[in-house]
Design a protein around this motif. Structure first.
Motif, PDB file in Angstrom:
ATOM      1  N   GLN A  41       2.754  24.888 -27.049  1.00 18.63           N
ATOM      2  CA  GLN A  41       1.503  24.161 -26.800  1.00 18.63           C
ATOM      3  C   GLN A  41       0.337  25.123 -27.057  1.00 18.63           C
ATOM      4  N   TYR A  42       0.149  25.435 -28.332  1.00 20.40           N
ATOM      5  CA  TYR A  42      -0.755  26.519 -28.687  1.00 20.40           C
ATOM      6  C   TYR A  42      -2.227  26.160 -28.465  1.00 20.40           C
ATOM      7  N   SER A  43      -2.598  24.925 -28.718  1.00 23.46           N
ATOM      8  CA  SER A  43      -3.989  24.527 -28.488  1.00 23.46           C
ATOM      9  C   SER A  43      -4.327  24.617 -27.007  1.00 23.46           C
ATOM     10  N   ASP A  44      -3.405  24.193 -26.148  1.00 25.19           N
ATOM     11  CA  ASP A  44      -3.631  24.302 -24.704  1.00 25.19           C
ATOM     12  C   ASP A  44      -3.651  25.767 -24.272  1.00 25.19           C
ATOM     13  N   ALA A  45      -2.782  26.575 -24.877  1.00 22.99           N
ATOM     14  CA  ALA A  45      -2.787  28.002 -24.548  1.00 22.99           C
ATOM     15  C   ALA A  45      -4.131  28.637 -24.893  1.00 22.99           C
ATOM     16  N   LEU A  46      -4.708  28.239 -26.035  1.00 23.62           N
ATOM     17  CA  LEU A  46      -6.003  28.794 -26.438  1.00 23.62           C
ATOM     18  C   LEU A  46      -7.083  28.492 -25.401  1.00 23.62           C
ATOM     19  N   LYS A  47      -7.041  27.313 -24.822  1.00 25.69           N
ATOM     20  CA  LYS A  47      -8.037  26.960 -23.800  1.00 25.69           C
ATOM     21  C   LYS A  47      -7.916  27.876 -22.588  1.00 25.69           C
ATOM     22  N   VAL A  48      -6.689  28.207 -22.224  1.00 25.12           N
ATOM     23  CA  VAL A  48      -6.485  29.088 -21.077  1.00 25.12           C
ATOM     24  C   VAL A  48      -6.922  30.513 -21.420  1.00 25.12           C
ATOM     25  N   TYR A  49      -6.623  30.944 -22.641  1.00 20.61           N
ATOM     26  CA  TYR A  49      -7.099  32.266 -23.048  1.00 20.61           C
ATOM     27  C   TYR A  49      -8.628  32.308 -23.044  1.00 20.61           C
ATOM     28  N   ASP A  50      -9.270  31.242 -23.487  1.00 18.59           N
ATOM     29  CA  ASP A  50     -10.730  31.191 -23.441  1.00 18.59           C
ATOM     30  C   ASP A  50     -11.232  31.348 -22.006  1.00 18.59           C
ATOM     31  N   GLN A  51     -10.581  30.653 -21.085  1.00 18.43           N
ATOM     32  CA  GLN A  51     -10.951  30.746 -19.666  1.00 18.43           C
ATOM     33  C   GLN A  51     -10.762  32.174 -19.158  1.00 18.43           C
ATOM     34  N   LEU A  52      -9.659  32.775 -19.533  1.00 17.57           N
ATOM     35  CA  LEU A  52      -9.381  34.155 -19.128  1.00 17.57           C
ATOM     36  C   LEU A  52     -10.449  35.110 -19.640  1.00 17.57           C
ATOM     37  N   LEU A  53     -10.843  34.937 -20.912  1.00 18.01           N
ATOM     38  CA  LEU A  53     -11.756  35.898 -21.528  1.00 18.01           C
ATOM     39  C   LEU A  53     -13.193  35.707 -21.066  1.00 18.01           C
ATOM     40  N   VAL A  54     -13.530  34.529 -20.576  1.00 17.63           N
ATOM     41  CA  VAL A  54     -14.823  34.366 -19.896  1.00 17.63           C
ATOM     42  C   VAL A  54     -14.826  35.205 -18.629  1.00 17.63           C
ATOM     43  N   GLU A  58     -12.703  41.930 -21.579  1.00 16.15           N
ATOM     44  CA  GLU A  58     -12.085  43.162 -22.063  1.00 16.15           C
ATOM     45  C   GLU A  58     -10.564  43.135 -21.923  1.00 16.15           C
ATOM     46  N   GLU A  59      -9.988  41.961 -21.731  1.00 15.12           N
ATOM     47  CA  GLU A  59      -8.538  41.827 -21.581  1.00 15.12           C
ATOM     48  C   GLU A  59      -7.896  41.729 -22.969  1.00 15.12           C
ATOM     49  N   ALA A  60      -7.376  42.851 -23.456  1.00 14.97           N
ATOM     50  CA  ALA A  60      -6.806  42.885 -24.808  1.00 14.97           C
ATOM     51  C   ALA A  60      -5.672  41.883 -24.964  1.00 14.97           C
ATOM     52  N   GLU A  61      -4.862  41.726 -23.923  1.00 10.14           N
ATOM     53  CA  GLU A  61      -3.730  40.806 -23.998  1.00 10.14           C
ATOM     54  C   GLU A  61      -4.194  39.368 -24.221  1.00 10.14           C
ATOM     55  N   GLY A  62      -5.365  39.038 -23.685  1.00 12.77           N
ATOM     56  CA  GLY A  62      -5.912  37.702 -23.895  1.00 12.77           C
ATOM     57  C   GLY A  62      -6.350  37.487 -25.332  1.00 12.77           C
ATOM     58  N   HIS A  63      -6.985  38.486 -25.919  1.00 13.22           N
ATOM     59  CA  HIS A  63      -7.384  38.369 -27.324  1.00 13.22           C
ATOM     60  C   HIS A  63      -6.150  38.305 -28.227  1.00 13.22           C
ATOM     61  N   TRP A  64      -5.117  39.101 -27.880  1.00 13.49           N
ATOM     62  CA  TRP A  64      -3.891  39.005 -28.679  1.00 13.49           C
ATOM     63  C   TRP A  64      -3.268  37.613 -28.545  1.00 13.49           C
ATOM     64  N   GLY A  65      -3.264  37.078 -27.333  1.00 15.76           N
ATOM     65  CA  GLY A  65      -2.715  35.734 -27.141  1.00 15.76           C
ATOM     66  C   GLY A  65      -3.433  34.701 -27.991  1.00 15.76           C
ATOM     67  N   GLN A  66      -4.748  34.850 -28.102  1.00 15.32           N
ATOM     68  CA  GLN A  66      -5.502  33.969 -28.999  1.00 15.32           C
ATOM     69  C   GLN A  66      -5.018  34.141 -30.437  1.00 15.32           C
ATOM     70  N   CYS A  67      -4.893  35.389 -30.876  1.00 13.32           N
ATOM     71  CA  CYS A  67      -4.460  35.690 -32.243  1.00 13.32           C
ATOM     72  C   CYS A  67      -3.093  35.079 -32.518  1.00 13.32           C
ATOM     73  N   TYR A  68      -2.160  35.299 -31.596  1.00 13.93           N
ATOM     74  CA  TYR A  68      -0.801  34.776 -31.750  1.00 13.93           C
ATOM     75  C   TYR A  68      -0.815  33.254 -31.864  1.00 13.93           C
ATOM     76  N   SER A  69      -1.556  32.598 -30.966  1.00 13.14           N
ATOM     77  CA  SER A  69      -1.599  31.138 -30.960  1.00 13.14           C
ATOM     78  C   SER A  69      -2.260  30.607 -32.228  1.00 13.14           C
ATOM     79  N   LEU A  70      -3.314  31.257 -32.675  1.00  5.37           N
ATOM     80  CA  LEU A  70      -3.990  30.837 -33.905  1.00  5.37           C
ATOM     81  C   LEU A  70      -3.083  31.012 -35.120  1.00  5.37           C
TER      82      LEU A  70
END
Length: 205
Positions: A41-54, A58-70
């Motif tokens: 559920q990559y689109s839903d995961a991206l929304k959660v990563y967006d919430q995390l990064l707000v 500076e959470e590198a794992e969150g930016h990587w999660g975005q990259c992976y999902s994209l």
């Protein structure tokens, strides 16, 4: 026609269990996003990563999660941007190097991708997906012996990795080691009977 190899975009990650809360912590958001990724559920995961990064930009794992999902959504340009942000924060983040390499490869930048896979492996010599993807590029460059060595390393690290067995079979076929090639592809099918790349390759030979 020459057999084709398949590149790894996915990575299996153990998911810790977190208790839900009204105001989830960064770790809880990471866990939730990872669970969504595991369910494709990559689109839903991206929304959660967006919430995390707000909450924690500076959470590198969150930016990587975005990259992976994209990457999974085949949005490679945005994937590269997300991985670049992760690497600005954590230059030695091996998963970001690997995922950026995959995105660049999909954009036709094989040499740049290969360099990133090599960087990934310098940091994490046991990165199975990077070995497999490195082998895939070498195979396309008709460097079959080097490709075979990379696929063999992935297979040694995870004997149940069907992709590596399949790709190994393709490399062996090009090296005219036909019996070993067939055995390797059959092993991939035994491990993953619904694996279309292996079924297609087996039908070709």
């Amino acid at each position: 026609a020459s057999p084709a190899v398949s590149q790894t975009v996915s990575a299996a990650t153990p998911i810790p269990v977190a208790s839900p809360s009204i105001h989830p912590s960064a770790n809880e958001l990471l866990t939730k996003a990872s669970e969504l990724r595991d369910r494709n559920q990559y689109s839903d995961a991206l929304k959660v990563y967006d919430q995390l990064l707000v909450q924690n930009p500076e959470e590198a794992e969150g930016h990587w999660g975005q990259c992976y999902s994209l990457n999974q959504l085949q949005d490679y340009g945005r994937a590269i941007t997300a991985c670049d942000r992760a690497l600005e924060i954590a230059p030695d983040h091996s998963q970001s190097l690997w995922s950026k390499g995959y995105a660049l490869e999909q954009q036709g930048q094989a040499e740049a991708a290969l360099a990133l896979y090599d960087q990934t492996l310098a940091l994490d010599p046991n990165h199975i997906e990077a070995w497999n993807n490195r082998g895939g590029i070498l195979f396309k460059q008709q460097r079959f012996q080097e490709a075979l060595a990379a696929f063999d390393r992935a297979r040694e690290l995870d004997p149940n990795f069907a992709e590596a067995w399949n790709n190994r079979g393709a490399a062996l076929w090009e090296l005219r080691q036909f019996d070993d090639a067939i055995a390797s592809i059959d092993k991939a099918i035994a491990l993953q009977p619904d694996y279309p790349a292996a079924q297609t390759l087996r039908a070709q030979i």
